[in-house]
Enzyme design. Structure first.
Site, PDB file in Angstrom:
ATOM      1  N   LYS A   1       0.842  -1.207   0.000  1.00 20.63           N
ATOM      2  CA  LYS A   1       0.000   0.000   0.000  1.00 20.63           C
ATOM      3  C   LYS A   1       0.874   1.254   0.000  1.00 20.63           C
ATOM      4  O   LYS A   1       0.571   2.240  -0.683  1.00 20.63           O
ATOM      5  CB  LYS A   1      -0.940  -0.021   1.214  1.00 20.63           C
ATOM      6  CG  LYS A   1      -2.069  -1.043   1.069  1.00 20.63           C
ATOM      7  CD  LYS A   1      -2.773  -1.358   2.379  1.00 20.63           C
ATOM      8  CE  LYS A   1      -3.730  -2.535   2.213  1.00 20.63           C
ATOM      9  NZ  LYS A   1      -4.282  -3.035   3.475  1.00 20.63           N
TER      10      LYS A   1
ATOM     11  N   GLN B   1      -4.547  -2.201   9.717  1.00 19.64           N
ATOM     12  CA  GLN B   1      -4.391  -3.512   9.082  1.00 19.64           C
ATOM     13  C   GLN B   1      -4.899  -4.615  10.005  1.00 19.64           C
ATOM     14  O   GLN B   1      -4.532  -4.677  11.181  1.00 19.64           O
ATOM     15  CB  GLN B   1      -2.915  -3.737   8.714  1.00 19.64           C
ATOM     16  CG  GLN B   1      -2.653  -4.980   7.886  1.00 19.64           C
ATOM     17  CD  GLN B   1      -3.312  -4.936   6.507  1.00 19.64           C
ATOM     18  OE1 GLN B   1      -3.444  -3.885   5.882  1.00 19.64           O
ATOM     19  NE2 GLN B   1      -3.757  -6.082   6.036  1.00 19.64           N
TER      20      GLN B   1
ATOM     21  N   ASP C   1     -11.226   1.994   4.178  1.00 21.51           N
ATOM     22  CA  ASP C   1     -11.488   0.550   4.086  1.00 21.51           C
ATOM     23  C   ASP C   1     -12.981   0.284   3.938  1.00 21.51           C
ATOM     24  O   ASP C   1     -13.382  -0.828   3.588  1.00 21.51           O
ATOM     25  CB  ASP C   1     -11.018  -0.142   5.381  1.00 21.51           C
ATOM     26  CG  ASP C   1      -9.716  -0.896   5.198  1.00 21.51           C
ATOM     27  OD1 ASP C   1      -9.432  -1.328   4.069  1.00 21.51           O
ATOM     28  OD2 ASP C   1      -8.983  -1.050   6.200  1.00 21.51           O
TER      29      ASP C   1
HETATM   30  N1  GUN Z   1      -6.635  -7.518   6.274  1.00 23.86           N
HETATM   31  C1  GUN Z   1      -7.017  -8.275   5.222  1.00 23.86           C
HETATM   32  N2  GUN Z   1      -7.686  -7.533   4.329  1.00 23.86           N
HETATM   33  C2  GUN Z   1      -7.746  -6.282   4.834  1.00 23.86           C
HETATM   34  C3  GUN Z   1      -8.302  -5.069   4.372  1.00 23.86           C
HETATM   35  O1  GUN Z   1      -8.925  -4.974   3.314  1.00 23.86           O
HETATM   36  N3  GUN Z   1      -8.145  -3.998   5.177  1.00 23.86           N
HETATM   37  C4  GUN Z   1      -7.498  -4.060   6.360  1.00 23.86           C
HETATM   38  N4  GUN Z   1      -7.416  -2.953   7.091  1.00 23.86           N
HETATM   39  N5  GUN Z   1      -6.965  -5.167   6.815  1.00 23.86           N
HETATM   40  C5  GUN Z   1      -7.086  -6.273   6.048  1.00 23.86           C
END
Ligand code: GUN
Length: 296
Positions: free
Chosen positions: A52, A96, A119
């Site tokens: 990211k 995350q 998200d």
């Molecule tokens: N862990 C697995 N997929 C995601 C996601 O889309 N966002 C976040 N914040 N954590 C994750």
């Protein structure tokens, strides 16, 4: 059969996103800034957050990663989230997941300001999404919509079967495909004879996390198959010690369908694009003080 190439589509969309970021910068407006909170040292989480960060750099966004020890208390983490909520320099925040067991993920998710919740996990965004109102869409479903749009895959009047009912993929995907005028069926771990349903599907979205679950005899000739699965399967012949496997028995299913996403290189890169699109939207919302439409 055509491959739905997430790497290729994401390259094209990144150029468009970068153009928008460059325009903002050139006009003296605020440049998008994404913050990520990473707790602990889970390998997959570190990889995702690193990706990211790299994406942000590529499109000219600012990014900040806040790393915390796995032992951080829930109270301390909530305070960090509040700090970012109140920091006007940061437009989007992701925490995350998964978080260590002693931290309540729901509490953390609900503490992130819904205006920075790129998200799309906050109940406010979930509610807006289900009503088809302007909001941040969760990244994986949003990325899949972008993929379908790019390849001009018809959804209206089609039967879409989703396998999996998670809060971050299956459930939101069902609402979004309904908004795209699909007839939607959601199968899950308690569904009897999943094959009954998938054989009727024009579009199958497999999001259950079981490698190679969807077999060729479960798929109608000419179906569109979207594979959300990305499981690390041990493989000592590989340098990393694992290979990534999707939920679809790819080689055999590919022979039957009209379109299919590979793993890796299908849905994954589109999910990352969706996060960038949401972050871009977040900064636009702050400058105009409005939430734009779902379709972004
Ligand atoms: N862990 C697995 N997929 C995601 C996601 O889309 N966002 C976040 N914040 N954590 C994750």
């Amino acid at each position: 059969m055509q491959i739905l190439n997430g790497n290729e589509v994401s390259k094209i969309l990144k150029i468009e996103i970068k153009k928008e970021a460059d325009l903002l910068r050139a006009s003296g407006a605020k440049v998008p800034h994404l913050a990520a909170i990473l707790v602990g040292t889970d390998g997959a989480s570190m990889t995702y957050v690193g990706a990211k960060e790299k994406d942000c750099k590529e499109v000219g966004f600012n990014s900040t990663v806040l790393r915390f020890d796995a032992g951080i208390s829930e109270v301390a983490l909530l305070a960090e989230v509040e700090k970012i909520n109140n920091n006007s320099d940061i437009d989007g925040l992701i925490v995350q997941l998964p978080l260590p067991a002693h931290i309540n993920e729901k509490k953390i998710t609900e503490t992130i300001s819904y205006k920075k919740d790129v998200d799309g996990f906050h109940p406010m965004n979930v509610g807006l999404m289900f009503k088809g109102l302007p909001c941040f869409l969760p990244a994986t479903p949003f990325g899949i919509l972008k993929m379908l749009e790019h390849y001009q895959i018809e959804t209206s009047g089609k039967h879409c079967v989703i396998i999996g009912r998670s809060d971050i993929v299956g459930k939101p995907m069902s609402a979004l495909m309904l908004q795209k005028n699909c007839t939607v069926t959601v199968c899950h771990s308690k569904t009897k004879n999943v094959k009954n349903y998938t054989l009727q599907a024009d579009i199958i979205i497999a999001a259950l996390g079981i490698p190679a679950y969807l077999k060729a005899d479960m798929v109608k000739e000419g179906a569109v198959v979207i594979d959300v699965g990305i499981t690390r399967v041990n493989d000592n012949t590989n340098l990393k010690g694992y290979v990534l496997k999707g939920d679809v028995d790819y080689e055999k299913v590919a022979q039957k369908c009209s379109y299919i996403t590979p793993v890796p290189g299908g849905v994954g890169p589109m999910t990352r694009i969706a996060l960038l699109l949401n972050t871009l939207q977040a900064v636009k919302n702050t400058s105009k003080n409005i939430l734009k439409t779902n379709s972004q």
